[in-house]
Design a protein around this motif. Structure first.
Motif, short mmCIF file in Angstrom:
data_model
loop_
_atom_site.label_atom_id
_atom_site.label_comp_id
_atom_site.label_asym_id
_atom_site.label_seq_id
_atom_site.Cartn_x
_atom_site.Cartn_y
_atom_site.Cartn_z
N SER A 163 6.83 -0.38 16.77
CA SER A 163 7.35 0.15 15.57
C SER A 163 8.11 1.53 15.89
N ASP A 164 7.80 2.31 16.89
CA ASP A 164 8.53 3.51 17.24
C ASP A 164 10.24 3.23 17.41
N VAL A 165 10.51 2.02 17.52
CA VAL A 165 11.83 1.79 18.09
C VAL A 165 12.37 1.29 16.60
N ALA A 166 13.51 2.04 16.36
CA ALA A 166 14.30 1.94 15.33
C ALA A 166 14.94 0.49 15.04
N ILE A 167 15.07 -0.12 13.96
CA ILE A 167 15.63 -1.49 13.76
C ILE A 167 17.08 -1.11 13.62
N GLN A 188 0.83 -1.17 0.06
CA GLN A 188 -0.05 -0.06 -0.01
C GLN A 188 0.90 1.23 0.08
N ASP A 189 1.95 1.13 0.28
CA ASP A 189 3.03 2.28 0.22
C ASP A 189 3.94 2.11 -0.87
N SER A 190 4.11 3.53 -1.66
CA SER A 190 4.81 3.56 -2.72
C SER A 190 6.30 3.38 -2.54
N VAL A 191 7.12 2.70 -3.39
CA VAL A 191 8.63 2.66 -3.20
C VAL A 191 9.41 3.60 -4.15
N GLY A 192 8.50 4.39 -4.98
CA GLY A 192 8.84 5.20 -5.74
C GLY A 192 9.75 6.26 -5.56
N SER A 193 9.52 6.82 -4.05
CA SER A 193 10.39 7.71 -3.61
C SER A 193 11.84 7.22 -3.27
N LEU A 194 12.03 6.03 -3.28
CA LEU A 194 13.22 5.53 -2.86
C LEU A 194 14.30 5.40 -3.94
N GLY A 195 13.71 5.67 -5.25
CA GLY A 195 14.72 5.46 -6.32
C GLY A 195 14.29 4.64 -7.38
N ASN A 210 1.94 0.37 18.18
CA ASN A 210 2.46 1.61 17.73
C ASN A 210 2.42 1.88 16.23
N ASP A 211 1.84 0.81 15.72
CA ASP A 211 1.97 0.90 14.15
C ASP A 211 1.07 1.52 13.49
N ALA A 212 1.61 2.39 12.68
CA ALA A 212 0.33 3.25 11.87
C ALA A 212 -0.57 2.69 10.92
N ALA A 213 -0.28 1.22 10.76
CA ALA A 213 -1.14 0.52 9.99
C ALA A 213 -1.89 -0.55 10.71
N SER A 214 -1.83 -0.15 11.96
CA SER A 214 -2.68 -1.43 12.88
C SER A 214 -4.13 -1.30 12.29
N ALA A 215 -4.79 -0.22 12.29
CA ALA A 215 -6.12 0.03 12.08
C ALA A 215 -6.72 -0.44 10.85
N SER A 216 -5.79 -0.45 9.74
CA SER A 216 -6.09 -0.97 8.65
C SER A 216 -5.86 -2.61 8.21
N LEU A 217 -5.45 -3.08 9.31
CA LEU A 217 -5.25 -4.52 9.15
C LEU A 217 -6.71 -5.11 9.19
N SER A 219 5.97 3.84 7.16
CA SER A 219 7.22 4.80 7.01
C SER A 219 8.57 4.13 6.61
N ALA A 220 8.94 4.41 5.51
CA ALA A 220 10.26 3.73 4.89
C ALA A 220 11.43 3.70 5.79
N ALA A 221 11.67 5.09 6.68
CA ALA A 221 12.38 5.21 7.56
C ALA A 221 12.47 4.21 8.74
N GLN A 222 11.39 3.90 9.11
CA GLN A 222 11.04 3.32 10.54
C GLN A 222 11.19 1.57 9.65
N ALA A 223 11.01 1.59 8.60
CA ALA A 223 11.09 0.16 7.93
C ALA A 223 12.34 -0.28 7.55
N LEU A 224 13.54 0.63 7.31
CA LEU A 224 14.66 0.35 6.92
C LEU A 224 15.53 -0.67 7.80
N VAL A 225 16.04 -1.77 7.17
CA VAL A 225 16.98 -2.46 7.86
C VAL A 225 18.31 -2.27 7.81
N ILE A 226 18.59 -2.19 6.35
CA ILE A 226 20.32 -1.55 5.91
C ILE A 226 19.89 -1.05 4.50
#
Length: 453
Positions: free
Chosen positions: A348-352, A197-204, A225-232, A288-295
């Motif tokens: 989800s508020d805790v960084a990976i 549901q989230d675009s990856v276009g902004s990532l390049g 604390n996940d912004a998508a929880s209400a949509s699951l 959030s792509a920033a919160q989802a980034l592993v490496i």
């Protein structure tokens, strides 16, 4: 007490108290090419079944996966635009240099609608796009009471993946039938479309992505604390977690340069039936792509220093939860293996975060530190595993499969699925590990001095 003894004692005490953080990475398992006993050649899996007259993975399309319930190995095959997922019986391996054995038990063809049954199983719909950017297996997805689906990924607009179950027309929807080498099953039910549901276009790279794997170690969980929880779509808020590889510059789906954690509905919004495929949704962790980034970025590029790392496939170790990453120097370039040990909170508020897993234990006395990566063609004889393209663990974590695309740089390299045997040593007690690490300091220092010279 002399000064040297005092320093050593203080060093020991410090190491025993801080044994975890002393090194930035952790020791990985011993990896050894699986070889035969006749001509000492590597053991291979290959197939004579398929659109392109057998298993013919291409440099851009060669991802692997394993059915963790049955042990069947899946290999993405893009030969002649006949996109399909070849299925191998892992018992039917043969030694390179001896007569080949057909391990093919069928294909899950994902190129055009006629390859998907349209009768008693879902599939009376156009297959939206040919699968070409990743393959995985989800043991938790249940269809009509039957667990497990093969997942094949594509971008082409909104990133999405399609889910299949290998079966014949006479079987109930969701019933898995992998086939055998004598009676292969070359048809499948197309049961679900999962859409990010989230675009990856902004990532390049125009939103292209590659690499897809289920985090089977964590499996399904309820994020907080996940912004998508209400949509699951699951009333309990349960999701599965996948890892998604994204290309940031010019990959066009042939490689990735960053990895993201993606939450996926554990239940479908629409269940499949005899004529209609089901649907479920996926989101970046916390939307959030920033919160989802592993490496990604410099860290990814430094997995193998001084090499432009292009990610080809990844796999989760079912024993440790480590993410193994197969990178190359190009579409037919040298292949390297790296691994991360991620820490991903349900919050989800805790960084990976992650630590590097040391896969090259030979360069530092068997202790973490030094080169963490492996150049795959150095594991045997320099004439195999050069152009690795796909990666997958067996269900028990005792074997790591690697698909290889033949390169003109080496004579006699076979285009097939190779395997590494995994030796897992017991973890020393902290006090023992501390003393071992102290003893390894001199080895590390010597190695550093050698590099300086």
């Amino acid at each position: 007490m002399n000064k040297v003894a005092a320093i050593l004692m203080l060093g020991c005490a410090g190491l025993l108290l801080t044994v975890g953080p002393v090194w930035a990475d952790v020791a990985g398992p011993a990896l050894q090419v699986r070889v035969g006993g006749t001509v000492s050649g590597p053991m291979l899996l290959d197939s004579t079944i398929g659109y392109g007259s057998g298993y013919n993975p291409t440099a851009g399309v060669g991802d692997l996966a394993v059915n963790t319930d049955t042990g069947v190995v899946y290999g993405l095959d893009g030969s002649s635009y006949g996109y399909e997922i070849a299925r191998f019986d892992p018992i039917a391996e043969y030694e390179k240099g001896l007569p080949a054995v057909n391990a093919g038990i069928g294909t899950t063809r994902v190129y055009t609608t006629p390859y998907v049954y349209t009768g008693s199983v879902a599939g009376n719909n156009s297959v939206t796009n040919s699968v070409s950017m990743g393959v995985s297996y989800d043991p938790y997805m249940v269809t009509n009471g039957h667990a497990g689906v093969i997942t094949g990924a594509n971008s082409g607009g909104a990133p999405h993946w399609q889910e299949y179950v290998a079966q014949s027309a006479s079987e109930a929807i969701g019933q898995l039938n992998e086939g055998t080498t004598g009676t292969p099953v070359n048809t499948s039910a197309y049961v679900t479309l999962t859409t990010l549901q989230d675009s990856v276009g902004s990532l390049g790279d125009g939103g292209h992505w590659n690499g897809l794997t289920v985090d089977t170690f964590k499996s399904q969980f309820a994020p907080t604390n996940d912004a998508a929880s209400a949509s699951l779509n699951d009333a309990g808020g349960l999701v599965s977690r996948y890892f998604l590889g994204v290309s940031t510059s010019g990959g066009s789906g042939n490689w990735f340069q960053s990895i993201y954690a993606v939450h996926v509905d554990a239940t479908r919004a629409t269940e499949p039936n005899a004529t209609t495929f089901g649907t479920r949704n996926a989101y970046f962790r916390d939307r959030s792509a920033a919160q989802a980034l592993v490496i990604g970025g410099t860290d990814f590029d430094n997995l193998v220093p001084s090499v432009a790392d292009l990610g080809k496939d990844m796999a989760v170790d079912p024993v440790t939860g480590d993410i193994y990453i197969l990178t190359t120097t190009g579409l037919n370039g040298t292949a390297y293996l790296s691994a991360l040990r991620p820490t991903i909170s349900n919050d989800s508020d805790v960084a990976i975060s992650y630590e590097l897993v040391d896969l090259d234990l030979s360069d530092n006395g068997g202790l973490p530190g030094g080169n963490a990566y492996l150049q795959l063609d150095t594991l045997l004889n320099g004439a195999d595993l050069i152009a690795g393209m796909g990666l997958a663990f067996s269900g028990d974590g005792s074997r790591l499969y690697i698909s290889v695309v033949a390169t003109t740089a080496v004579t006699g390299e076979v285009q097939a699925v190779y395997a590494l045997d995994i030796g897992r040593a017991s973890v020393p007690e902290p006090a023992t590990l501390g003393l071992l690490m102290l003893g390894g300091l001199s080895l590390a220092g010597a190695r550093i001095r050698r590099r300086i010279r």
